[in-house]
Write a protein that holds these residues in place. Structure first.
Motif, PDB file in Angstrom:
ATOM      1  N   LEU A  12     114.194 -21.428 162.295  1.00  0.00           N
ATOM      2  CA  LEU A  12     114.404 -20.718 161.044  1.00  0.00           C
ATOM      3  C   LEU A  12     114.944 -19.326 161.357  1.00  0.00           C
ATOM      4  O   LEU A  12     114.452 -18.665 162.290  1.00  0.00           O
ATOM      5  CB  LEU A  12     113.068 -20.620 160.297  1.00  0.00           C
ATOM      6  CG  LEU A  12     113.077 -20.006 158.909  1.00  0.00           C
ATOM      7  CD1 LEU A  12     113.922 -20.817 157.942  1.00  0.00           C
ATOM      8  CD2 LEU A  12     111.639 -19.921 158.385  1.00  0.00           C
ATOM      9  N   GLU A  13     115.945 -18.912 160.605  1.00  0.00           N
ATOM     10  CA  GLU A  13     116.545 -17.589 160.796  1.00  0.00           C
ATOM     11  C   GLU A  13     115.461 -16.523 160.968  1.00  0.00           C
ATOM     12  O   GLU A  13     114.484 -16.492 160.234  1.00  0.00           O
ATOM     13  CB  GLU A  13     117.401 -17.263 159.568  1.00  0.00           C
ATOM     14  CG  GLU A  13     118.116 -15.953 159.618  1.00  0.00           C
ATOM     15  CD  GLU A  13     118.945 -15.695 158.369  1.00  0.00           C
ATOM     16  OE1 GLU A  13     119.127 -14.517 158.038  1.00  0.00           O
ATOM     17  OE2 GLU A  13     119.403 -16.656 157.717  1.00  0.00           O
ATOM     18  N   GLY A  14     115.659 -15.692 161.977  1.00  0.00           N
ATOM     19  CA  GLY A  14     114.706 -14.633 162.277  1.00  0.00           C
ATOM     20  C   GLY A  14     113.814 -14.952 163.464  1.00  0.00           C
ATOM     21  O   GLY A  14     113.229 -14.059 164.066  1.00  0.00           O
ATOM     22  N   GLU A  15     113.707 -16.239 163.790  1.00  0.00           N
ATOM     23  CA  GLU A  15     112.895 -16.627 164.947  1.00  0.00           C
ATOM     24  C   GLU A  15     113.708 -16.438 166.222  1.00  0.00           C
ATOM     25  O   GLU A  15     114.923 -16.667 166.232  1.00  0.00           O
ATOM     26  CB  GLU A  15     112.431 -18.079 164.804  1.00  0.00           C
ATOM     27  CG  GLU A  15     111.508 -18.274 163.624  1.00  0.00           C
ATOM     28  CD  GLU A  15     111.124 -19.715 163.365  1.00  0.00           C
ATOM     29  OE1 GLU A  15     110.202 -19.906 162.553  1.00  0.00           O
ATOM     30  OE2 GLU A  15     111.732 -20.645 163.932  1.00  0.00           O
TER      31      GLU A  15
ATOM     32  N   ALA B  15     120.304 -19.900 153.317  1.00  0.00           N
ATOM     33  CA  ALA B  15     119.770 -18.548 153.117  1.00  0.00           C
ATOM     34  C   ALA B  15     118.279 -18.659 152.847  1.00  0.00           C
ATOM     35  O   ALA B  15     117.880 -18.851 151.706  1.00  0.00           O
ATOM     36  CB  ALA B  15     120.487 -17.840 151.968  1.00  0.00           C
ATOM     37  N   PRO B  16     117.449 -18.606 153.849  1.00  0.00           N
ATOM     38  CA  PRO B  16     117.750 -18.353 155.255  1.00  0.00           C
ATOM     39  C   PRO B  16     118.265 -19.614 155.952  1.00  0.00           C
ATOM     40  O   PRO B  16     118.056 -20.732 155.485  1.00  0.00           O
ATOM     41  CB  PRO B  16     116.396 -17.952 155.841  1.00  0.00           C
ATOM     42  CG  PRO B  16     115.402 -18.682 155.002  1.00  0.00           C
ATOM     43  CD  PRO B  16     116.002 -18.723 153.610  1.00  0.00           C
ATOM     44  N   LEU B  17     118.911 -19.398 157.096  1.00  0.00           N
ATOM     45  CA  LEU B  17     119.385 -20.522 157.893  1.00  0.00           C
ATOM     46  C   LEU B  17     118.197 -21.319 158.414  1.00  0.00           C
ATOM     47  O   LEU B  17     117.212 -20.750 158.877  1.00  0.00           O
ATOM     48  CB  LEU B  17     120.191 -20.036 159.096  1.00  0.00           C
ATOM     49  CG  LEU B  17     121.596 -19.532 158.832  1.00  0.00           C
ATOM     50  CD1 LEU B  17     122.202 -19.001 160.129  1.00  0.00           C
ATOM     51  CD2 LEU B  17     122.469 -20.611 158.256  1.00  0.00           C
ATOM     52  N   LEU B  18     118.321 -22.624 158.317  1.00  0.00           N
ATOM     53  CA  LEU B  18     117.323 -23.536 158.862  1.00  0.00           C
ATOM     54  C   LEU B  18     118.089 -24.614 159.604  1.00  0.00           C
ATOM     55  O   LEU B  18     118.919 -25.307 159.011  1.00  0.00           O
ATOM     56  CB  LEU B  18     116.471 -24.148 157.751  1.00  0.00           C
ATOM     57  CG  LEU B  18     115.486 -25.237 158.161  1.00  0.00           C
ATOM     58  CD1 LEU B  18     114.467 -24.715 159.163  1.00  0.00           C
ATOM     59  CD2 LEU B  18     114.786 -25.798 156.929  1.00  0.00           C
ATOM     60  N   VAL B  19     117.854 -24.710 160.906  1.00  0.00           N
ATOM     61  CA  VAL B  19     118.546 -25.677 161.743  1.00  0.00           C
ATOM     62  C   VAL B  19     117.506 -26.572 162.404  1.00  0.00           C
ATOM     63  O   VAL B  19     116.553 -26.086 163.020  1.00  0.00           O
ATOM     64  CB  VAL B  19     119.411 -24.978 162.820  1.00  0.00           C
ATOM     65  CG1 VAL B  19     120.137 -26.004 163.675  1.00  0.00           C
ATOM     66  CG2 VAL B  19     120.402 -24.017 162.173  1.00  0.00           C
ATOM     67  N   ASP B  20     117.699 -27.881 162.241  1.00  0.00           N
ATOM     68  CA  ASP B  20     116.799 -28.871 162.837  1.00  0.00           C
ATOM     69  C   ASP B  20     117.539 -29.682 163.886  1.00  0.00           C
ATOM     70  O   ASP B  20     118.730 -29.978 163.735  1.00  0.00           O
ATOM     71  CB  ASP B  20     116.268 -29.831 161.766  1.00  0.00           C
ATOM     72  CG  ASP B  20     115.287 -29.186 160.817  1.00  0.00           C
ATOM     73  OD1 ASP B  20     114.697 -28.151 161.178  1.00  0.00           O
ATOM     74  OD2 ASP B  20     115.104 -29.720 159.716  1.00  0.00           O
ATOM     75  N   PHE B  21     116.804 -30.057 164.919  1.00  0.00           N
ATOM     76  CA  PHE B  21     117.321 -30.883 165.998  1.00  0.00           C
ATOM     77  C   PHE B  21     116.461 -32.140 166.060  1.00  0.00           C
ATOM     78  O   PHE B  21     115.269 -32.040 166.365  1.00  0.00           O
ATOM     79  CB  PHE B  21     117.251 -30.135 167.333  1.00  0.00           C
ATOM     80  CG  PHE B  21     118.037 -28.853 167.353  1.00  0.00           C
ATOM     81  CD1 PHE B  21     119.337 -28.832 167.820  1.00  0.00           C
ATOM     82  CD2 PHE B  21     117.475 -27.664 166.903  1.00  0.00           C
ATOM     83  CE1 PHE B  21     120.063 -27.649 167.842  1.00  0.00           C
ATOM     84  CE2 PHE B  21     118.186 -26.478 166.920  1.00  0.00           C
ATOM     85  CZ  PHE B  21     119.496 -26.473 167.392  1.00  0.00           C
ATOM     86  N   PRO B  22     117.014 -33.311 165.762  1.00  0.00           N
ATOM     87  CA  PRO B  22     116.212 -34.533 165.785  1.00  0.00           C
ATOM     88  C   PRO B  22     115.677 -34.820 167.189  1.00  0.00           C
ATOM     89  O   PRO B  22     116.381 -34.646 168.179  1.00  0.00           O
ATOM     90  CB  PRO B  22     117.192 -35.627 165.361  1.00  0.00           C
ATOM     91  CG  PRO B  22     118.395 -34.934 164.817  1.00  0.00           C
ATOM     92  CD  PRO B  22     118.398 -33.552 165.384  1.00  0.00           C
ATOM     93  N   GLY B  23     114.430 -35.256 167.242  1.00  0.00           N
ATOM     94  CA  GLY B  23     113.805 -35.589 168.511  1.00  0.00           C
ATOM     95  C   GLY B  23     112.639 -36.528 168.312  1.00  0.00           C
ATOM     96  O   GLY B  23     112.424 -37.052 167.217  1.00  0.00           O
ATOM     97  N   VAL B  24     111.890 -36.722 169.367  1.00  0.00           N
ATOM     98  CA  VAL B  24     110.711 -37.595 169.347  1.00  0.00           C
ATOM     99  C   VAL B  24     109.588 -36.878 170.079  1.00  0.00           C
ATOM    100  O   VAL B  24     109.791 -36.327 171.160  1.00  0.00           O
ATOM    101  CB  VAL B  24     111.003 -38.955 170.012  1.00  0.00           C
ATOM    102  CG1 VAL B  24     109.759 -39.806 170.083  1.00  0.00           C
ATOM    103  CG2 VAL B  24     112.114 -39.691 169.280  1.00  0.00           C
ATOM    104  N   LEU B  25     108.407 -36.890 169.473  1.00  0.00           N
ATOM    105  CA  LEU B  25     107.219 -36.313 170.095  1.00  0.00           C
ATOM    106  C   LEU B  25     106.115 -37.355 170.029  1.00  0.00           C
ATOM    107  O   LEU B  25     105.758 -37.807 168.940  1.00  0.00           O
ATOM    108  CB  LEU B  25     106.801 -35.032 169.357  1.00  0.00           C
ATOM    109  CG  LEU B  25     105.550 -34.329 169.882  1.00  0.00           C
ATOM    110  CD1 LEU B  25     105.777 -33.828 171.307  1.00  0.00           C
ATOM    111  CD2 LEU B  25     105.174 -33.175 168.972  1.00  0.00           C
TER     112      LEU B  25
ATOM    113  N   LYS C  97     119.822 -27.409 157.463  1.00  0.00           N
ATOM    114  CA  LYS C  97     118.995 -27.735 156.305  1.00  0.00           C
ATOM    115  C   LYS C  97     118.900 -26.594 155.305  1.00  0.00           C
ATOM    116  O   LYS C  97     118.494 -26.797 154.186  1.00  0.00           O
ATOM    117  CB  LYS C  97     117.579 -28.118 156.749  1.00  0.00           C
ATOM    118  CG  LYS C  97     117.523 -29.340 157.624  1.00  0.00           C
ATOM    119  CD  LYS C  97     117.631 -30.607 156.799  1.00  0.00           C
ATOM    120  CE  LYS C  97     117.480 -31.851 157.623  1.00  0.00           C
ATOM    121  NZ  LYS C  97     116.157 -32.209 158.009  1.00  0.00           N
ATOM    122  N   GLY C  98     119.238 -25.386 155.722  1.00  0.00           N
ATOM    123  CA  GLY C  98     119.163 -24.245 154.826  1.00  0.00           C
ATOM    124  C   GLY C  98     120.246 -23.251 155.157  1.00  0.00           C
ATOM    125  O   GLY C  98     120.680 -23.153 156.298  1.00  0.00           O
TER     126      GLY C  98
END
Length: 112
Positions: free
Chosen positions: A89-92, A69-79, A66-67
């Motif tokens: 998010l980059e840095g985490e 700079a910074p990198l943003l990576v999402d993983f679809p799921g259900v809660l 999704k991003g």
């Protein structure tokens, strides 16, 4: 769809790829700005091509990039029966956030 455990495992497998993206992103920015000790146009094009390969690897896992700079990576799921995106998010250091798919990133919350 990923469970939180599956998303964390996939993130762990992706970390070397994501680390390389961060390094190449910086190199490409420097190369694109002009005079650089890293090289010239051929090196810039090579960095761009490698970035494309790495970003494709991320998306091929089912994760959503999704991003940049910074990198943003999402993983679809259900809660609790609600579609969510486990969010890194980059840095985490770990996957510890999520947000409802219908509300977007501004509704980002720590995992329960």
């Amino acid at each position: 769809m990923f469970t939180i455990a599956e998303a964390r495992a996939e993130l762990a497998r992706l970390r070397p790829v994501l680390d390389e993206v961060v390094a190449l992103r910086a190199d490409a920015a420097e190369l694109g700005a002009g005079e650089s000790s890293l090289g010239g146009l051929p090196e810039f094009k090579a960095a761009q091509a490698r970035l494309d390969e790495l970003l494709t690897q991320v998306q091929d896992t089912g994760a959503e990039l999704k991003g940049f700079a910074p990198l943003l990576v999402d993983f679809p799921g259900v809660l609790d029966g609600v579609p969510v995106l486990w969010c890194w998010l980059e840095g985490e250091q770990d996957l510890t956030w999520y947000y409802r798919a219908d509300l977007g990133f501004p509704a980002r919350r720590p995992l329960p």
